[in-house]
Design a protein around this motif. Structure first.
Motif, PDB file in Angstrom:
ATOM      1  N   ILE A 236       0.817  -1.095  -0.022  1.00 35.04           N
ATOM      2  CA  ILE A 236      -0.104  -0.024   0.046  1.00 35.04           C
ATOM      3  C   ILE A 236       0.907   1.230  -0.178  1.00 35.04           C
ATOM      4  N   LEU A 237       0.580   2.149  -0.899  1.00 29.52           N
ATOM      5  CA  LEU A 237       1.156   3.383  -1.073  1.00 29.52           C
ATOM      6  C   LEU A 237       0.173   4.787  -0.875  1.00 29.52           C
ATOM      7  N   ILE A 238       0.741   5.403  -0.213  1.00 32.60           N
ATOM      8  CA  ILE A 238      -0.321   6.890   0.001  1.00 32.60           C
ATOM      9  C   ILE A 238       0.392   7.999  -0.275  1.00 32.60           C
ATOM     10  N   THR A 239      -0.013   8.860  -1.202  1.00 35.87           N
ATOM     11  CA  THR A 239       0.684  10.165  -1.337  1.00 35.87           C
ATOM     12  C   THR A 239      -0.095  11.444  -0.857  1.00 35.87           C
ATOM     13  N   SER A 240       0.779  12.198  -0.236  1.00 33.54           N
ATOM     14  CA  SER A 240       0.199  13.573   0.425  1.00 33.54           C
ATOM     15  C   SER A 240       1.158  14.597   0.185  1.00 33.54           C
ATOM     16  N   ARG A 241       0.702  15.826   0.300  1.00 35.52           N
ATOM     17  CA  ARG A 241       1.381  17.069   0.359  1.00 35.52           C
ATOM     18  C   ARG A 241       2.019  17.028   1.907  1.00 35.52           C
ATOM     19  N   ILE A 242       3.208  17.678   2.108  1.00 33.05           N
ATOM     20  CA  ILE A 242       3.666  17.705   3.379  1.00 33.05           C
ATOM     21  C   ILE A 242       2.807  18.596   4.315  1.00 33.05           C
TER      22      ILE A 242
END
Length: 249
Positions: free
Chosen positions: A143-149
């Protein structure tokens, strides 16, 4: 869910900068549960699309499932499998029962893109709960999740054994490699290619304002496009103005 306190954020930054840099594809390949953080334009969504493309080109065995969380947030669905089954906001439709069985029996790459794009905090919190439950229900899934910091709080996902990685700005060698590859793909054997490559590299080297922007892949792409038409403005505001016009054209 609240943002990190100033002290907690400073501690988190300190722990982060003590870690050695790693190539992103290697880090992803070696991590079962990961959050990929980065500034706007750093390449988070591009990374997930690249991983999906590798499967299309028969370069990986794990089936990739890409879920845009902003679409999931507005969909009237019960869970992620229901979302993929109905097919609204996704590229393909999947039979929910067959997908459930596949996730239980086979390694699968499940990618949740844009946690930061879910602006309502209660909805975002509920989605984090959904992802954690999903990871527990399907332990074979990577599982990979992306988000801005900005605005991201790592605590709940860290407690659920998700590792955190932050995409770094491009260094000078990487900027030059990006430019070389971009113009090779865009222009092929065009006789004007060497001149344009040199002009863009010189513009970045000779302008501090442009240097400070060129370490971002999205902005560097806009520079490469603009450089095909004209010399780059040396002022940051002018560069943004010209780049915005290129984006609309």
């Amino acid at each position: 869910e609240t943002d990190l306190s100033a002290d907690a954020l400073e501690q988190y930054r300190g722990e982060y900068f003590q870690q050695p840099s790693r190539k992103v594809l290697k880090a992803v390949a070696e991590t079962q549960l990961a959050v990929i953080l980065g500034d706007p334009g750093a390449g988070k969504s591009t990374l997930l699309q690249y991983l999906a493309l590798k499967w299309v080109e028969d370069k990986t065995e794990s089936l990739p499932l890409l879920i845009e969380l902003r679409e999931y947030a507005i969909a009237q669905v019960d869970n992620f499998l229901d979302f993929l089954h109905r097919g609204r906001g996704v590229d393909w439709q999947f039979d929910q029962l067959q997908l459930h069985q596949h996730l239980q029996e086979h390694p699968t790459l499940v990618m949740f893109d844009g946690l930061d794009e879910v602006f309502d905090r209660s909805t975002q919190s509920a989605i984090i709960d959904d992802i954690i439950r999903f990871s527990q229900q399907y332990p074979k899934a990577q599982i990979l999740i992306t988000s801005r910091i900005i605005g991201y709080n790592p605590e709940r996902l860290r407690h659920a054994n998700f590792r955190h990685f932050t995409i770094q700005p491009l260094d000078t060698d990487e900027i030059h490699e990006f430019i070389d590859r971009w113009y090779t793909l865009a222009l092929g054997n065009d006789a004007d290619q060497p001149r344009l490559v040199t002009r863009l590299k010189d513009a970045i080297a000779n302008s501090k304002a442009i240097q400070n922007l060129a370490d971002n892949p999205l902005l560097l792409t806009m520079m490469a496009i603009l450089n095909r038409r004209q010399e780059l403005p040396r002022d940051r505001a002018d560069l943004y103005d010209q780049a915005s016009q290129v984006g609309v054209a």
